[in-house]
Structures are given as C-alpha cells and as structure tokens.
Design a protein around this motif. Structure first.
Motif, PDB file in Angstrom:
ATOM      1  N   ARG A   1      36.767 131.415  98.889  1.00  0.00           N
ATOM      2  CA  ARG A   1      36.135 130.912  97.786  1.00  0.00           C
ATOM      3  C   ARG A   1      37.151 130.833  96.638  1.00  0.00           C
ATOM      4  N   ILE A   2      38.261 131.727  96.457  1.00  0.00           N
ATOM      5  CA  ILE A   2      38.923 131.372  95.259  1.00  0.00           C
ATOM      6  C   ILE A   2      39.726 130.301  95.432  1.00  0.00           C
ATOM      7  N   LEU A   3      40.243 130.078  96.602  1.00  0.00           N
ATOM      8  CA  LEU A   3      41.003 128.773  96.791  1.00  0.00           C
ATOM      9  C   LEU A   3      40.079 127.375  96.520  1.00  0.00           C
ATOM     10  N   LEU A   4      38.653 127.275  97.043  1.00  0.00           N
ATOM     11  CA  LEU A   4      37.819 126.426  96.924  1.00  0.00           C
ATOM     12  C   LEU A   4      37.732 126.357  95.349  1.00  0.00           C
TER      13      LEU A   4
ATOM     14  N   LEU B   1      26.999 127.829  94.260  1.00  0.00           N
ATOM     15  CA  LEU B   1      27.896 127.091  95.322  1.00  0.00           C
ATOM     16  C   LEU B   1      26.840 126.598  96.318  1.00  0.00           C
ATOM     17  N   LEU B   2      25.939 127.500  96.570  1.00  0.00           N
ATOM     18  CA  LEU B   2      25.003 127.125  97.779  1.00  0.00           C
ATOM     19  C   LEU B   2      23.928 126.140  97.116  1.00  0.00           C
ATOM     20  N   VAL B   3      23.882 126.360  95.845  1.00  0.00           N
ATOM     21  CA  VAL B   3      22.607 125.253  95.179  1.00  0.00           C
ATOM     22  C   VAL B   3      23.257 123.860  95.137  1.00  0.00           C
ATOM     23  N   HIS B   4      24.617 123.675  94.863  1.00  0.00           N
ATOM     24  CA  HIS B   4      24.966 122.474  94.747  1.00  0.00           C
ATOM     25  C   HIS B   4      25.897 121.615  95.950  1.00  0.00           C
TER      26      HIS B   4
ATOM     27  N   SER C   1      36.320 132.845  89.053  1.00  0.00           N
ATOM     28  CA  SER C   1      35.997 131.442  89.333  1.00  0.00           C
ATOM     29  C   SER C   1      37.128 130.437  88.600  1.00  0.00           C
ATOM     30  N   ASP C   2      38.083 130.956  87.749  1.00  0.00           N
ATOM     31  CA  ASP C   2      38.878 130.094  86.863  1.00  0.00           C
ATOM     32  C   ASP C   2      38.172 128.966  86.322  1.00  0.00           C
ATOM     33  N   ALA C   3      37.298 129.261  85.294  1.00  0.00           N
ATOM     34  CA  ALA C   3      36.632 128.293  84.530  1.00  0.00           C
ATOM     35  C   ALA C   3      37.690 127.526  83.753  1.00  0.00           C
ATOM     36  N   GLY C   4      37.327 126.259  84.052  1.00  0.00           N
ATOM     37  CA  GLY C   4      38.412 125.167  83.760  1.00  0.00           C
ATOM     38  C   GLY C   4      39.190 124.706  84.561  1.00  0.00           C
ATOM     39  N   ASN C   5      39.424 125.148  85.771  1.00  0.00           N
ATOM     40  CA  ASN C   5      40.273 124.808  86.807  1.00  0.00           C
ATOM     41  C   ASN C   5      39.855 124.306  87.896  1.00  0.00           C
ATOM     42  N   GLY C   6      38.717 123.482  87.683  1.00  0.00           N
ATOM     43  CA  GLY C   6      37.855 123.078  89.202  1.00  0.00           C
ATOM     44  C   GLY C   6      38.586 122.194  90.185  1.00  0.00           C
ATOM     45  N   PRO C   7      37.911 121.734  91.006  1.00  0.00           N
ATOM     46  CA  PRO C   7      38.641 120.788  91.888  1.00  0.00           C
ATOM     47  C   PRO C   7      39.402 119.589  91.077  1.00  0.00           C
ATOM     48  N   GLY C   8      40.468 119.463  91.576  1.00  0.00           N
ATOM     49  CA  GLY C   8      41.188 118.242  90.870  1.00  0.00           C
ATOM     50  C   GLY C   8      41.845 118.909  89.447  1.00  0.00           C
ATOM     51  N   GLY C   9      41.757 119.888  89.254  1.00  0.00           N
ATOM     52  CA  GLY C   9      42.314 120.470  87.819  1.00  0.00           C
ATOM     53  C   GLY C   9      43.829 120.855  87.717  1.00  0.00           C
ATOM     54  N   ASP C  10      44.346 120.997  89.006  1.00  0.00           N
ATOM     55  CA  ASP C  10      45.756 121.419  89.072  1.00  0.00           C
ATOM     56  C   ASP C  10      46.661 120.256  89.629  1.00  0.00           C
ATOM     57  N   ALA C  11      46.824 119.308  88.591  1.00  0.00           N
ATOM     58  CA  ALA C  11      47.812 118.230  88.802  1.00  0.00           C
ATOM     59  C   ALA C  11      49.118 118.665  89.410  1.00  0.00           C
TER      60      ALA C  11
ATOM     61  N   GLU D   1      41.971 124.263  95.609  1.00  0.00           N
ATOM     62  CA  GLU D   1      43.206 124.136  96.550  1.00  0.00           C
ATOM     63  C   GLU D   1      42.638 123.837  98.031  1.00  0.00           C
ATOM     64  N   LEU D   2      41.396 123.597  98.194  1.00  0.00           N
ATOM     65  CA  LEU D   2      40.837 123.449  99.626  1.00  0.00           C
ATOM     66  C   LEU D   2      39.902 122.376  99.620  1.00  0.00           C
ATOM     67  N   ASP D   3      40.064 121.587 100.703  1.00  0.00           N
ATOM     68  CA  ASP D   3      39.012 120.568 100.918  1.00  0.00           C
ATOM     69  C   ASP D   3      38.312 120.587 102.125  1.00  0.00           C
ATOM     70  N   ASP D   4      38.540 121.859 103.152  1.00  0.00           N
ATOM     71  CA  ASP D   4      37.975 121.989 104.298  1.00  0.00           C
ATOM     72  C   ASP D   4      37.177 123.199 104.138  1.00  0.00           C
ATOM     73  N   ALA D   5      36.588 123.694 103.225  1.00  0.00           N
ATOM     74  CA  ALA D   5      35.889 124.800 103.100  1.00  0.00           C
ATOM     75  C   ALA D   5      34.708 124.888 103.972  1.00  0.00           C
ATOM     76  N   GLY D   6      34.171 123.798 104.391  1.00  0.00           N
ATOM     77  CA  GLY D   6      33.019 123.523 105.425  1.00  0.00           C
ATOM     78  C   GLY D   6      33.358 123.825 106.447  1.00  0.00           C
TER      79      GLY D   6
END
Length: 782
Positions: free
Chosen positions: A649-652, A691-694, A601-611, A656-661
């Motif tokens: 899922r790991i990349l999302l 993830l499915l909830v949100h 899950s990489d807590a603290g490293n959500g989308p946009g967290g890898d400048a 690292e991904l914006d096309d998971a859907g």
C-alpha cells in the motif's frame, strides 16, 4: 491567662477565629506576639504587609529541595491577622514552633508532600489521626458534622466565643492523652520559646496556636529541664525559608493538606463580608452564572436568599451556612442543574485566588528572571486553567513559546501543550496554570543558571550526559532544545546523540528515534533556529535503518509485526518531511513537506509524482533510499502478511508500483492460508478505504476472495476483517457497499460521465489556486 501570658487557641484558616484574634489583640495590647510556625522565618515577618495572600512560607534544604515544607496563610488565617496587627503596631512578632531545621531532618525518607501538613497545628497533629478534637466536641453537642458544629459555635457568631471556653473544651478532649514523640517535641519547643520571651522582659505576651496545643502551654507546665531533655539530640539540617504564592485550591483539604478546609472561598467571603454574607454570596453566585450565559434574575436571588434563611431556621442554625446556600442555589439559581452547581463550587466555594509576593521577598535569581519575563511577555500567573494560542510568526508569541518550553525542561510545567487550532507548524496552543510547587522546582534548579535560558541549557546538557539516556530520549531532547531556542546546548546534545546512534544496533530504536529528529530539523526551519549537523545525523540514522530493516522483518509473529509497522509508518511520514535533493544524479522530484500521516498516504506524491524515481530508478535522496528499501523488501516471499500488505500500500500510494492488483491476487489465491490473506488485507487497507471505492479491480479481488471462503474459514478471519473495515469512515463503508451492490446488479460501476459545462467553474477555481489561471488546455481531460 497566667503571668501576663495569653494563650489564644484558634482553628487555623477560620474567619471567626481570625476576627476574634484581632479583637483580642487590640484589647490586650501585648508587647510581644508568638505564633505557631518555624522560627527561622522571623526575619521574613516584616515583609508580610506587602504580600497578597494566600501565601506560604517555604522551607527547603539546599541541595535536597525534595525535602521541603509549606506553611500556608490566607487573609482569614488567625496567624496572618496577628502578623498584620503586630507589624502595624510595631510589636515584636516571632514564630515559636519546632524549627524547620529539625522538622526537615526528621525523616530522610519522607517525600516532599509529607511535610505539607506540618503547619498549621494539624487540628490534632498528623500522628494523632485517631483524635479529632473538633469531631469529639461536635459529637458531644449532638452534631454529626464537625464542620457544621464549628460554623454554628464560632464562625457564624462572629468569633464571639471566648478563648477560655475553647481552652476548657480542649482540656476536656485531651484528658488522658499522651503526646507522641513529634508532638511532644513541638510543644516542648513552644514552651521553651515562651520562657525565653518572658526572660527577655516581655510582660504581656500573646501566643496564637492551634486550639489543640492550648492545654500544653497553660496550667501546670513541665520544667525547663524536662523540655530540654525532650529536645536534646534532635537531628538538624540547614534550612532556607522564603515566601511563595499559594492558591485556595491547595488550601482545600481535598488537595491533601492536613490542616486544610473544604471551602476556602466561602471562608474568605465570610471574613470579607460580615454584613449580610448570605445575600452577598448568592448575588455573586448569580453573577457567575450570568457570565456563563445562564438566565438568572434578581427575583431568583431574592427567592434563593429566602430559601437559605428558611432552611437555617428549620435546622436551628444561627445563620445559613454553606450547606443551606448551596441547596438554595441548586434549587432556585441553578434550577436543579448539577453542572451549574459545580461551576459555583469551583469558582466560589474553593476559589481561584492566587497570592502574590513582593519584589523584596528573598528569591533565587532564577525566580527573579522568570518574574521579569512574565512581565515582559505579559503572561500573568493564574490559579485556574487559561488557554492561549500562539502564532510563532509574531516575535512576542515566539518568545512566549520559548519560555514555556524552557520551563518544561526545568520541570516547571506551567504550560501544557495542546492541539493547535488550524493548520501550519507556526501555531501552538497552551493551557497555563500556576501551582505553588513551581517555585520549589525553580529553587531546585537555581544552581544551573541565573536565568531561565541558561538554566534550561545546562539542564539539557546534563540530561544528554546521563549514561542511561536512551537514543529516543536524546532525539526528543534535541527537539525540545530547538523548541526552546537553546542553540547553545545543541552541540553537546548532538554530540551525545551521534555517539549513541553510532553504537546502537537495534533497528527499532533507530526507527523510534528518527521521527523526533526529523521534526527537530523541521522546527529549526520554521522557528529560524537551524541546528548545524542535524541533517547529517538524520541521514546517517536513515541509512542504518535502511540497511537493518530487511533483517528486522524476518520471522515475526503477529504482535511483533504490528509493532514494527507502527515504526515503519512513523519513519515513512518523517521521511516525507525531509528535503529530498539527491547528492549525485537521480530524480526524487516532487517530494514535498506535505507528507502523509501514519497511514503513509504521502499527500501530493501520487502515482507519477516521483519523476526519475521509478522502480529501480531511485536517486541518492532520503525518500528515494527509503522507498528503494521498501521495494526490495516487498518482493520477498517470507514476509508476514501484515507487513507485505502494508508495504504494498505504501509503495502504491507513492507511485512505486503498477502491479498492485497482481500482488493482491497472489496474496489471496487459494494457495494462501486464509489467516495470512486476511493479515495482508489488513495491512494493505490500513491506509484507508477510498482505494477500494476508486479501484473496481481491487474491490473485486477482495470481494471474490471473501465470497470464496468456506463458512469455517470466514469465521476464522472475521475478527481481522472487522477490525480492518471498522477503521474506515462511515462514508467510505457506505461507498464500498454501494459499489458492491451495483456490481451484483450488473450495473456499470465505472466513473460517471463528466458534464464539462457544470465542471468548468470548479476547474477554473482550481487552476487559479495552482497559479495557472487562464489555462484552458486539458481543462477537463486532466
């Protein structure tokens, strides 16, 4: 009795026999005492008054410590009372059984545990299990329980049964018996020792031995020549002996000790409290139950004593035995609760007593060093489990942790690590329990060093040099060296690890070894024991994993894919703990040490967290290199569905991904086999169901795919889906169901409007925690 020799046949570890022996010795006033046991221990007898039983004589073969034997003694052992009487009266006391040098040489293939029963006297000798003298006499008396018969005849009569009666009874049981080779040698040596004492001029000799051997030492005896012929040609080894602490748990017959008893704690009580033993025992049992918070009054004790005596009278017993007091305690004190009865059984019937040996006892330097450290660190050895919590920020607790880890390397499992309470790597939880065999392990490793630290360091070097050591074993050894603060052994271990890693071409073994290396690097920071060169090896192993992983994911079946994913998750969690400062350029910012678990899950490293780490923008740091490898693999078309879904899922989660859907849509399209689509969903959702909830879109894709399956296809994929969704927490499953029900009703499934006024206090608290108190800009918009 004949010729000034008195043969006192006893039952080993019997309080009645112990009192009877003491009284008989005071009456006989012998000028020499012979006791069944190894004669090499004669020099250790003067130390007995300074020891605290239970203790045991330990005999071992130097260089082959697995070949060892124990001779245990309790305070209620007749042999122990004879030793105390002789040393106090200034009377020579000697052991007269077959020497340990012959006993330990008898069977080179025998494991250490097989020798534990060699003393004392093994009621009918180990090899004569078909002959149970106590059982035979009990049956002749109409008893169905040999223990109860012995208690009625000897123990509960205060040891008043004459030794002549015991000798006569044993003679009747042994009539027609032919000793086997081992028993014949033992008894021949006893007679040889007795003849030697008579020849030395001792006129009144008392021999204390197992009752079974009395007929062999009295009456018509074989000639000295015949006994010498039996003893001729015995194999012999060098044996060393010393005193070691023992426990009542190991004295109990359930532990495998051949001459053991079922209730050492009860027998200790009978010996120490001859006056009103039943009343005192039940009062102590009430105290044990009160300590556990159970309501037990003095009226309970009175009634239980009455019941115990009443049961003894009904059964025709001279005194209430353990059976009667246990039944009384169960019915009155415990009110029928078997758990409370088990507590009394563990604390009192068996007991938690651990013996103690004096500082003058012969010890190897390793034992003495451990004893000094136990005093310095205030860690007292105990026979029962004791749990301790350590805060590694405190010097005392850190030293305790180092000691326990060092002992673990030496095979002395005094402490068992547990799950630490609370958060933080500075906490450890241990369960301590001392066992007698730990002294044997210390003796075994005595040649490695004179202190625990030096011996553990040498042991680590020896393990690193073993040709059969696997890569995972070496990485685990590095971690253990850091936990034990064995920085002197680290260079040799790291050198062996580096050599092994350079030759290992199996990617999965590298992946299995990396997490331990990362933890070792992390522990070096936490404990203040950095390991030079460790970071270089970690990065080298990770680089080789990144190079070999694309090949390793090719052409996998279901089982192989599942096994590989375990390694991928472990490496991903380990990489999150590494410092990700790039060596040259690049981003990889924001990668902290709060990384996720096996779920990646990489807590603290959500989308946009890898400048600076967008797709294709990875820097040279470990995390950037790892995520870049996963991104390259995830775009392949030949992946197993489970692996493709998990990598997505790991990349999302890592931003690292914006096309998971879109990827999910392709994986669940009609062109894909239902089984592969189900495997993809299993891998993708292994990180949790929130993830499915949100994300309504992803939930809708999964829902649409499921509802579009035919009945037969749904039946085929149901086991995979049930396993996947069954791993979700109950609140997650409930939230997913509510989302789907809202969608079926055509209701708005989006986020509810935010009430800024009600949210303001919570937002202010969060900002304060983040060190941004007073910041108002974007309070509710972020």
């Amino acid at each position: 009795m004949s010729g000034g020799v008195s043969i006192l046949g006893v039952r080993h570890h019997g309080p009645g026999s112990a009192r009877a022996v003491r009284r008989e010795l005071e009456r006989l006033r012998p000028d020499a005492i012979l006791i069944e046991g190894p004669p090499e221990a004669d020099a250790l007898i003067p130390l007995a008054p300074g020891l605290e039983p239970p203790v045991a004589l330990l005999a071992h073969v130097p260089g082959a410590p697995s070949r060892a034997a124990f001779w245990p003694f309790a305070v209620f052992s007749p042999e122990w009372q004879a030793i105390l009487y002789g040393t106090a009266a200034g009377i020579p006391v000697r052991f007269c059984d077959l020497p340990a040098a012959h006993t330990l040489a008898g069977d080179a293939e025998s494991p250490a545990g097989d020798q534990d029963e060699s003393f004392p006297g093994d009621e009918a000798a180990r090899s004569l299990m078909r002959v149970d003298p106590i059982g035979a006499l009990a049956a002749a008396a109409g008893y169905d329980d040999p223990e109860r018969w012995w208690e009625d005849v000897v123990e509960h009569r205060g040891g008043d049964t004459p030794f002549e009666v015991i000798a006569e009874a044993m003679a009747a049981v042994r009539e027609g018996h032919v000793p086997d080779e081992r028993e014949a040698r033992r008894e021949a040596y006893m007679r040889k020792t007795l003849r030697a004492a008579l020849k030395q001029g001792y006129g009144r000799i008392a021999v204390i031995c197992g009752a079974w051997h009395v007929p062999a030492l009295s009456g018509p005896l074989p000639s000295a020549a015949a006994d010498n012929a039996v003893l001729r040609g015995l194999p012999k080894v060098k044996a060393e002996l010393t005193w070691v602490p023992w426990t009542y748990g190991r004295l109990a017959s359930w532990s495998g000790y051949g001459a053991g008893i079922t209730s050492p704690g009860w027998y200790h009580h009978l010996f120490e409290a001859p006056d009103r033993p039943v009343e005192r025992w039940l009062a102590q049992a009430a105290g044990v139950l009160r300590d556990e918070g159970l309501a037990v009054s003095s009226a309970h004790v009175i009634e239980s004593v009455r019941l115990a005596h009443g049961l003894a009278t009904l059964r025709g017993r001279p005194l209430a035995g353990l059976g009667e007091v246990t039944e009384a305690a169960r019915a009155v004190l415990c009110e029928g609760d078997d758990l409370a009865v088990e507590l009394i059984q563990r604390r009192m019937v068996v007991g938690d007593r651990l013996g103690h040996v004096s500082d003058g006892t012969p010890m190897v330097p390793l034992q003495r060093d451990l004893r000094e450290q136990q005093r310095r660190l205030k860690l007292k050895p105990e026979a029962l489990d004791r749990e301790i919590d350590l805060d590694l920020r405190k010097p005392l607790d850190l030293d305790r942790s180092h000691l326990l880890h060092r002992l673990g390397l030496l095979g002395v499992e005094w402490g068992t690590p547990g799950q630490a309470r609370g958060k933080g790597t500075f906490r450890e939880t241990w369960t301590l329990r001392w066992r007698p065999e730990h002294d044997l392990a210390l003796i075994e490793h005595a040649a490695l060093g004179t202190t625990v630290a030096s011996a553990a360091a040498q042991r680590a070097r020896d393990l690193a040099e073993e040709p059969s050591a696997a890569l995972a074993d070496l990485t685990s050894l590095v971690e253990r060296c850091l936990l034990a603060d064995l920085t002197g052994a680290l260079p040799a271990v790291l050198a062996a690890l580096s050599a092994k890693a350079a030759l290992d071409t199996d990617v999965t073994s590298l992946m299995a070894a990396l997490p331990a290396m990362v933890r070792a690097h992390r522990y070096g920071d936490v404990r203040g024991t950095p390991a030079e060169g460790l970071a270089v090896i970690v990065r080298s192993m990770l680089e080789r994993i990144c190079v070999g992983l694309p090949v390793a994911v090719t052409s996998l079946d279901d089982e192989a894919a599942a096994n590989l994913l375990k390694h991928v998750d472990a490496v991903h969690s380990a990489v999150a703990l590494l410092s990700d400062a790039p060596e040259a350029g690049g981003g990889d910012k924001g990668a902290g040490t709060g990384g996720g678990t096996g779920a990646g899950s990489d807590a603290g490293n959500g989308p946009g967290g890898d400048a600076g780490n967008g797709a294709g923008g990875h820097g040279a740091g470990p995390r950037g290199r790892w995520l870049g490898t996963l991104r390259g693999i995830s775009d392949r078309q030949d992946l197993h569905g489970l692996i493709e879904g998990r990598l997505t899922r790991i990349l999302l989660d890592s931003g690292e991904l914006d096309d998971a859907g879109d990827r999910m849509s392709r994986a669940m399209s009609r062109g894909q086999a239902p089984a592969r689509a189900a495997a993809w969903v299993e891998g993708f959702l292994a990180g949790g169901g929130l993830l499915l909830v949100h994300d309504p879109r992803l939930l809708g894709l999964v829902d649409g795919w499921l509802t579009g399956l035919s009945g037969e296809q749904f039946t085929d994929v149901l086991p995979l889906l049930r396993r996947t969704f069954g791993s979700f927490a109950a609140p997650e499953r409930r939230a997913i169901g509510e989302r789907l029900r809202a969608a079926d009703r055509g209701e708005e499934a989006g986020e509810q409007a935010v009430d800024e006024r009600r949210a303001a206090p919570a937002v202010a608290t969060v900002l304060s925690i983040l060190g941004k108190a007073g910041t108002r800009e974007g309070t509710t918009g972020r």
